[in-house]
Scaffold this motif. Sequence first.
Motif, PDB file in Angstrom:
ATOM      1  N   TYR A   6       0.840  -1.192   0.000  1.00 28.70           N
ATOM      2  CA  TYR A   6       0.000   0.000   0.000  1.00 28.70           C
ATOM      3  C   TYR A   6       0.872   1.238   0.000  1.00 28.70           C
ATOM      4  CZ  TYR A   6      -2.894   3.840   1.650  1.00 28.70           C
ATOM      5  OH  TYR A   6      -3.507   5.053   1.765  1.00 28.70           O
ATOM      6  N   LEU A 129      -5.768  -2.089   7.307  1.00 29.03           N
ATOM      7  CA  LEU A 129      -4.857  -2.021   6.157  1.00 29.03           C
ATOM      8  C   LEU A 129      -4.305  -3.400   5.819  1.00 29.03           C
ATOM      9  CD1 LEU A 129      -3.275  -0.439   4.047  1.00 29.03           C
ATOM     10  CD2 LEU A 129      -1.557   0.056   5.803  1.00 29.03           C
ATOM     11  N   LEU A 140      -9.717   1.020   0.005  1.00 34.55           N
ATOM     12  CA  LEU A 140      -9.402   0.868   1.426  1.00 34.55           C
ATOM     13  C   LEU A 140     -10.518   1.491   2.256  1.00 34.55           C
ATOM     14  CD1 LEU A 140      -7.407   0.153   3.708  1.00 34.55           C
ATOM     15  CD2 LEU A 140      -6.364   2.419   3.360  1.00 34.55           C
TER      16      LEU A 140
END
Length: 231
Positions: A6, A129, A140
Amino acid sequence: MDNIFYTHPNNISEGRLELTDQEARHAAKVLRFGPGDELYASDGEGNIFKTKVISASKNSVQTEIEETDHQSEPEIRKVLGFGAIKKRDRFEFAVEKAVELGAWEICIFTGDHSERSKINQDRLRSIALSAFKQSKRRWLPEIIFLNALEEVMSHYDGYHLIMAHVENRVNTPDSLTNKENLLLVGPEGGFSDREIQLCASKDADFISLGKNRLRAETAVAAILSQYLFSK
């Protein structure tokens, strides 16, 4: 694409993508990514990027974007609102499963029967996450913290309310037709009579999650699984 990292959208510009902090350390030091390696990353806003590593260190992994695969926002949004759970491991389990099962947002509130007083918000976001990456989602989920059910309903004004309720007279779940839906699950001990009446005054649908009484964290997984295949 076994591993997806990410990166914040601010770390993407002019065909380049950077991993920082924990993501950089994991890529460079744990998984040993180096120059020339293929790396996949998501910005949490619908995009997965196929990139090639340019440089890698514990503080920064610089990559060049080769391909971008974008997924549009879902047609039907499922926001999960649930009362804070007392036991930390069960609380964290609920957040993790909510992400894996497609919650668009997660709203945690202090219900009338909630016993938990302090919430480690950063830890819960970290768990979300991790679940986001593991499940290879594109968007997300944001985690929002509010003080009471009234605040939740005000924040999501206009959403279709669906409350999990233990009474036998409630309906079995039906397919979602509204574009914006707020799925409500109570803490340990469930919702109070006051909270139930509050939702009834807003024309909420009351649904059953089965004949057995579920733990709060199980109810989170159960209510989202009812709508797993909504668009």
